[in-house]
Design a protein around this motif. Structure first.
Motif, mmCIF file in Angstrom:
data_model
loop_
_atom_site.group_PDB
_atom_site.id
_atom_site.type_symbol
_atom_site.label_atom_id
_atom_site.label_comp_id
_atom_site.label_asym_id
_atom_site.label_seq_id
_atom_site.Cartn_x
_atom_site.Cartn_y
_atom_site.Cartn_z
ATOM 1 N N MET A 1 0.813 -1.205 0.000
ATOM 2 C CA MET A 1 0.000 0.000 0.000
ATOM 3 C C MET A 1 0.852 1.263 0.000
ATOM 4 N N GLY A 2 2.021 1.195 0.581
ATOM 5 C CA GLY A 2 2.861 2.366 0.732
ATOM 6 C C GLY A 2 2.999 3.239 -0.495
ATOM 7 N N PRO A 3 3.219 2.675 -1.672
ATOM 8 C CA PRO A 3 3.426 3.516 -2.857
ATOM 9 C C PRO A 3 2.232 4.394 -3.225
ATOM 10 N N ILE A 4 1.014 4.036 -2.827
ATOM 11 C CA ILE A 4 -0.151 4.852 -3.191
ATOM 12 C C ILE A 4 -0.611 5.775 -2.066
ATOM 13 N N TRP A 5 0.035 5.716 -0.916
ATOM 14 C CA TRP A 5 -0.389 6.530 0.223
ATOM 15 C C TRP A 5 -0.440 8.010 -0.115
ATOM 16 N N PHE A 17 -0.366 5.620 12.571
ATOM 17 C CA PHE A 17 0.595 4.701 11.974
ATOM 18 C C PHE A 17 0.736 3.520 12.910
ATOM 19 N N MET A 18 0.397 2.327 12.438
ATOM 20 C CA MET A 18 0.397 1.146 13.284
ATOM 21 C C MET A 18 1.653 0.309 13.054
ATOM 22 N N ILE A 19 2.257 -0.098 14.160
ATOM 23 C CA ILE A 19 3.431 -0.969 14.133
ATOM 24 C C ILE A 19 3.086 -2.243 14.880
ATOM 25 N N ASP A 20 3.432 -3.374 14.311
ATOM 26 C CA ASP A 20 3.187 -4.677 14.923
ATOM 27 C C ASP A 20 4.234 -4.922 16.011
ATOM 28 N N ALA A 21 3.818 -4.831 17.256
ATOM 29 C CA ALA A 21 4.746 -4.971 18.388
ATOM 30 C C ALA A 21 5.192 -6.413 18.608
ATOM 31 N N SER A 22 4.598 -7.340 17.883
ATOM 32 C CA SER A 22 4.973 -8.743 18.053
ATOM 33 C C SER A 22 5.891 -9.241 16.943
ATOM 34 N N ASN A 23 6.287 -8.358 16.029
ATOM 35 C CA ASN A 23 7.068 -8.775 14.870
ATOM 36 C C ASN A 23 8.328 -7.929 14.714
ATOM 37 N N PRO A 24 9.386 -8.266 15.446
ATOM 38 C CA PRO A 24 10.610 -7.464 15.374
ATOM 39 C C PRO A 24 11.272 -7.463 14.002
ATOM 40 N N SER A 28 12.137 -2.567 11.202
ATOM 41 C CA SER A 28 12.935 -1.646 10.385
ATOM 42 C C SER A 28 12.164 -1.201 9.151
ATOM 43 N N ALA A 29 11.389 -2.106 8.538
ATOM 44 C CA ALA A 29 10.574 -1.724 7.376
ATOM 45 C C ALA A 29 9.501 -0.715 7.791
ATOM 46 N N SER A 30 8.914 -0.910 8.971
ATOM 47 C CA SER A 30 7.918 0.040 9.478
ATOM 48 C C SER A 30 8.543 1.408 9.709
ATOM 49 N N CYS A 31 9.749 1.413 10.226
ATOM 50 C CA CYS A 31 10.448 2.668 10.491
ATOM 51 C C CYS A 31 10.715 3.417 9.188
ATOM 52 N N VAL A 32 11.122 2.712 8.163
ATOM 53 C CA VAL A 32 11.370 3.338 6.857
ATOM 54 C C VAL A 32 10.083 3.960 6.323
ATOM 55 N N GLN A 33 8.967 3.227 6.433
ATOM 56 C CA GLN A 33 7.680 3.762 5.985
ATOM 57 C C GLN A 33 7.300 5.009 6.777
ATOM 58 N N LEU A 34 7.501 4.953 8.098
ATOM 59 C CA LEU A 34 7.182 6.089 8.951
ATOM 60 C C LEU A 34 8.013 7.312 8.574
ATOM 61 N N LEU A 35 9.305 7.124 8.368
ATOM 62 C CA LEU A 35 10.166 8.248 7.980
ATOM 63 C C LEU A 35 9.731 8.851 6.651
#
Length: 111
Positions: A1-5, A17-24, A28-35
């Motif tokens: 989904m990221g490319p169309i946001w 912005f939701m991050i899965d706290a159970s999936n370490p 890093s991919a979530s952080c890149v999306q957030l940035l």
């Protein structure tokens, strides 16, 4: 989904912005999306709520661990946006009333 946001940024006053706290492994991919979202000029005035989800699972990382791993204090210091965090369980409803309150407060301040 990221490319169309970016198609949905117009007139955006708040961002959840939701991050899965159970999936370490995805942190890093979530952080890149957030940035990427935080650097979007159209979102410079948006209030941001980062949701650390799945705190009901026994394997979840603590908020302190996640904040440290994504260097959240550094992100907050450099971001143009007002950033808030919350721990939630979408499955069990934990923390969702605080999310709704945040949305109400954010909406009032932009009205």
């Amino acid at each position: 989904m990221g490319p169309i946001w970016s198609s949905y940024y117009g007139n955006c006053h708040s961002l959840l912005f939701m991050i899965d706290a159970s999936n370490p492994t995805q942190l890093s991919a979530s952080c890149v999306q957030l940035l990427g979202l935080l650097s979007a000029e159209q979102l410079a005035e948006a209030s941001v709520l980062i949701l650390f989800n799945k705190i009901d699972l026994p394997c979840y990382m603590t908020i302190e661990e996640m904040q440290s791993l994504i260097r959240l204090p550094d992100i907050i210091a450099c971001a143009k946006q007002n950033i808030t965090t919350a721990e939630i369980s979408a499955l069990k409803g934990t923390g969702l009333s605080e999310v709704l309150q945040w949305l109400q407060d954010t909406h009032r301040s932009h009205s």
